[in-house]
Design a protein around this motif. Structure first.
Motif: not given
Length: 332
Positions: A213-215, A242-245, A283-284
């Motif tokens: 995971p990049l986060a 919704q704000t950040q993939p 990203d949905g």
């Protein structure tokens, strides 16, 4: 309905053509393995399970994104699938087991992907635990039946099955993550990858998938966990993207001489070479597309592979697709 039947037949023919009799050697049939997972060991429970469309990974949801291949991979591996632009992705995030009301406070996290390119597709079935609990189908059956017996069955596994004990010990110390996006995901099974060699024929090299995971990874403390409800993972991820993939880097960990290839209970040293295969971006953006809204009804076929990648002889890997199809058919 006819579309689903056709899908099942195509997947079954594809997967069975790749499975050797040696890899599938077991006293247990595919139907019996599915019964063990579902806990449907008699006719009455089996029929009851069909009525409620019983399945493994019952608690889960689908979303979408893209996969961006890493161009530098072609310097090492000859896999044309990775030599294209962003590829659409259908993802299903889930928990393990047949309980659709399982608490998200449990530690297991699973990510399955369908990456559909221009001409070929690549599917993934991954988990946040790097080791499996059985190296063969008979031990798989024993684990699934014993674990459903409660503490006595679990103790039997600890006393009699070293692979199961190692898996249970790992899970016992694994803290739940606050998000699907903050988990690493492992493909516990091995595959063979065609190497790039100019003018020469190179032997394929074994490897395993790892999503980082990049986060970064994260874990919930006991105090934090106490404040959470039982259903935080789905709303958290859908709100996040919704704000950040949510993003992961996909690596292929390569085996070296002496590494055990066909046993998913074995991990390889962290020192093994890892090749960057690309970046997964959730990203949905395609969540209203039919293939995404209906993805929970189908299967993720881990041996649906593009040119340049072939399955190992791991019996667990080679039983996955027929077992998924058996479960799929029972849910129709």
């Amino acid at each position: 309905m006819e579309k689903h039947r056709t899908l099942a037949k195509v997947c079954l023919i594809t997967s069975l053509s790749l499975i050797s009799s040696a890899a599938m050697a077991s006293d247990k049939s595919i139907a019996e393995l599915v019964d063990a997972v579902n806990g449907t060991l008699d006719d009455a429970s089996r029929e009851a399970g069909k009525k409620v469309k019983l399945r493994n990974h019952a608690k889960g949801f689908c979303t979408s994104g893209s996969f961006i291949p890493a161009p530098e991979l072609q310097q090492h591996l000859d896999i044309p699938f990775f030599n294209q632009g962003p590829i659409k992705v259908t993802a299903r995030f889930s928990l393990g087991g047949t309980n659709a009301k399982l608490s998200d406070k449990t530690p297991g996290r699973f990510m399955s992907l369908k990456i559909d390119g221009d001409k070929e597709s690549l599917n993934f079935v991954t988990t946040n635990v790097p080791i499996f609990f059985a190296s063969n189908l008979d031990d798989f059956y024993s684990f699934q039946t014993k674990i459903k017996e409660g503490p006595e069955g679990k103790q039997w596994l600890v006393d009699n099955k070293p692979d199961a004990k190692r898996f249970l010990d790992y899970v016992a110390q694994l803290p739940p993550s606050p998000s699907f996006a903050s988990s690493r995901y492992f493909g516990v099974n091995s595959f063979y990858f065609r190497q790039s060699q100019s003018g020469k024929t190179a032997e394929p090299i074994a490897g395993k998938w790892i999503f980082e995971p990049l986060a970064g990874t994260a874990a919930l403390s006991k105090d934090e966990l106490a404040t959470m409800d039982d259903n935080f993972l789905k709303p958290e991820l859908l709100a996040r993207i919704q704000t950040q993939p949510a993003q992961w880097e996909l690596y292929i960990q390569l085996a070296e001489e002496g590494d055990i290839i066909n046993d998913p209970t074995v991990t390889w040293p962290d020192s093994r070479t890892r090749l960057l295969a690309g970046k997964l971006v959730i990203d949905g953006q395609r969540d209203n597309a039919p293939d995404v809204t209906q993805c929970g009804e189908g299967i993720f076929n881990p041996v649906l592979l593009p040119k340049g990648i072939t399955p190992s002889a791991d019996p667990i890997l080679n039983a996955r697709t027929p077992a998924y199809i058996e479960s799929f058919i029972r849910r129709r």
